[in-house]
Design an enzyme around this catalytic site. Structure first.
Site, PDB file in Angstrom:
ATOM      1  N   GLU A 136     -12.552 -48.235  22.315  1.00 35.50           N
ATOM      2  CA  GLU A 136     -13.373 -48.861  21.279  1.00 35.50           C
ATOM      3  C   GLU A 136     -12.870 -48.516  19.876  1.00 35.50           C
ATOM      4  O   GLU A 136     -13.637 -48.208  18.967  1.00 35.50           O
ATOM      5  CB  GLU A 136     -14.840 -48.467  21.460  1.00 35.50           C
ATOM      6  CG  GLU A 136     -15.391 -48.869  22.814  1.00 35.50           C
ATOM      7  CD  GLU A 136     -16.888 -48.608  22.960  1.00 35.50           C
ATOM      8  OE1 GLU A 136     -17.467 -47.917  22.101  1.00 35.50           O
ATOM      9  OE2 GLU A 136     -17.481 -49.103  23.943  1.00 35.50           O
ATOM     10  N   GLU A 283     -16.033 -50.568  31.254  1.00 33.82           N
ATOM     11  CA  GLU A 283     -17.249 -49.751  31.353  1.00 33.82           C
ATOM     12  C   GLU A 283     -18.458 -50.661  31.482  1.00 33.82           C
ATOM     13  O   GLU A 283     -18.569 -51.669  30.782  1.00 33.82           O
ATOM     14  CB  GLU A 283     -17.466 -48.870  30.109  1.00 33.82           C
ATOM     15  CG  GLU A 283     -16.541 -47.691  29.958  1.00 33.82           C
ATOM     16  CD  GLU A 283     -16.887 -46.870  28.708  1.00 33.82           C
ATOM     17  OE1 GLU A 283     -17.973 -47.083  28.119  1.00 33.82           O
ATOM     18  OE2 GLU A 283     -16.065 -46.025  28.311  1.00 33.82           O
TER      19      GLU A 283
END
Length: 527
Positions: A136, A283
């Site tokens: 991220e 995820e």
């Protein structure tokens, strides 16, 4: 894992298109694991290490094998773990931590050294299938964004030099918030401030056949948009007809939030003229515990989300926009990371506690289904550690009394009498009750002094009720399951002779089944 900031939602329609068929394979055990495994959608797990008493690498790998987990993603390259994974066929995505981006993105030599040290040194004995560069980055460390694509390119060049670029893919996981106006999916687009990085990244992924990695959490979509997104839709549950809605631009019906998030990614890529990159969910998950501000972080919701997620992947039904493409997913996460900082939910995303006992039962193949067990559903109920004898004795007395567990094997002179202590006897009685009740939810609790385990507690000649081992006795009850329709227990028997085989040969199939059933009743007496 960062909590994504999501754009305000526009109402869109959701409808249930399918319900999982009964008798599906049990979680990871049903996922193809072989030479062509990655051509089929699969379910893997993320392994975080902020755990007080993390299993040793060797024990961790053994645990993964017992659970039939075929794919893992790790956030850093640990030499001991990579060694332990050798020759196991467990496929690994290696992570490059964000704090290493500067060095790797600035130096081809550093990238080559990283690949040599963490990939070439272990491949192919350790089945490394991908490198996740950072995590991220665009949303959590935007200052490193200019280094992201150079780091990816440098690592790829190092793989080319090692002739591993076709076997090992390089990508980077993104938060959902890189996509704006993601609902309805047809209106989604990448954040314009990130396009200068996203476009060359997508062009690289297209050129190298690598996936777009996305960390997608319907939990946060629901929490930030309560009243707009129904909880049932976030959990893959069906909506009532009166609540059915549809994407107004495409008229596509959505069964769940996750599919809509995936399609939003495909639409966003198409808006940048990229149409040949698949989405990999690096995820996703649901927390099992939270503080007062997170009332929907519960065991039941976590169980429901992850169970339905796994069914959804194994169904291979794709998304409304791309029914031909089913994204593989990595569940966040394998273990609760109890060392995580608040909020409470951050430490409670695991399928298991750090000691490898299950946080909750997953329901994938019907009543009593468990995480990644093989199709025999081998789970056991045993006494927990550090419980005072008086409390344990009270639970044992209840199990053998009102609970009607079969406690004959823990009587003096019987196979499970030794070691003669309350914990050993309680474990046997607890498992007897648990198996008798068909492993139903709540049947392994005993006011908090019992826990579920996937490790067979049988020892020596003492065979626990849930075990598939065979004792020295002529006939042994080996398992008890609950039928998905009527919740009635049925028992299966092993006979020491070949009589049943001869009978099966002599009689037709119908009469054979009837005769075997009657024979079992005639020969069996409770132990």
């Amino acid at each position: 894992m960062a909590i994504s900031e999501l754009a305000p939602l526009l109402l869109f329609t959701l409808v249930v298109l399918s319900i999982a068929e009964p008798g599906e394979p049990s979680v990871f055990a049903g996922i193809k694991q072989g030479q062509d495994a990655d051509k089929e959608p699969y379910v893997g797990v993320n392994i975080g290490t902020d755990v007080s008493h993390l299993l040793s690498p060797t024990n961790l790998v053994s645990f993964l094998q017992v659970q039939k987990i075929s794919h893992v993603r790790v956030y850093d390259a640990d030499a001991d773990l990579l060694k332990a994974l050798a020759k196991t066929k467990i496929r690994v995505i290696l992570g490059v931590p964000n704090n290493q981006l500067l060095a790797i993105g600035s130096s081809n030599a550093t990238a080559a050294s990283w690949v040599g040290r963490n990939v070439v040194a272990y491949y192919p004995e350790t089945s490394i299938i991908g490198i996740a560069v950072g995590d991220e980055v665009l949303t959590t460390v935007p200052s490193s964004a200019p280094l992201l694509v150079p780091a990816i390119e440098s690592l790829y060049s190092a793989l080319v030099a090692a002739n591993l670029h076709t076997q090992i893919k390089v990508s980077t996981p993104h938060a959902a918030s890189v996509i704006l106006d993601s609902f309805p999916p047809s209106q989604a687009f990448f954040n314009q401030s990130m396009v200068s990085v996203m476009l060359p990244l997508l062009q690289f992924l297209s050129r190298t056949g690598s996936p777009l990695m996305m960390n997608l959490y319907p939990y946060y979509v629901f929490m930030q948009n309560k009243g707009v997104v129904p909880l049932d839709n976030a959990l893959f549950k069906p909506l009532t007809p009166s609540k059915e809605m549809v994407d107004p631009n495409t008229l596509l019906h959505y069964t769940n939030v996750l599919d809509a998030m995936i399609d939003a990614a495909y639409v966003s890529m198409k808006n940048l003229n990229v149409t040949d990159v698949v989405v990999l969910i690096s995820e996703t998950g649901w927390p099992s515990k939270g503080d007062s501000k997170e009332p929907y972080a519960t065991v039941d919701n976590a169980d429901t989300y992850n169970s339905n997620l796994i069914k959804h992947v194994l169904d291979k039904s794709g998304t409304p926009l791309h029914p031909e493409l089913t994204s593989s997913v990595y569940i966040y996460e394998l273990f609760d990371e109890d060392l995580r900082s608040p909020p409470i939910s951050e430490a409670n995303w695991g399928l298991f506690y750090g000691n490898s006992t299950a946080v909750y039962l997953l329901h994938v193949s019907g009543s009593g289904g468990f995480l990644a067990n093989d199709t025999t559903n081998q789970t056991y109920c045993i006494a927990t550690d550090n419980v005072d004898s008086k409390t344990l004795q009270a639970a044992l007395d209840w199990a053998c009394g009102p609970g009607q567990a079969n406690c004959s094997e823990i009587q003096p002179g019987e196979d499970c009498y030794q070691p003669n202590n309350v914990k050993n006897h309680a474990s046997y009685a607890f498992d007897s009750y648990y198996q008798k009740e068909g492993k139903a939810a709540g049947s392994c609790d005993f006011k908090g002094v019992a826990m579920i385990t996937t490790t067979d507690p049988s020892h020596g000649t003492c065979i626990f009720p849930g075990s598939k081992k065979v004792s020295n006795k002529t006939r042994q009850v080996v398992n008890s399951t609950v039928s998905s329709g009527a919740a009635e227990s049925s028992r299966f028997f092993i006979f020491s002779s070949n009589r049943r085989r001869a009978i099966d040969t002599a009689l037709g199939s119908v009469f054979s089944v009837l005769f075997s059933f009657l024979l079992a009743i005639a020969l069996w007496t409770p132990s």
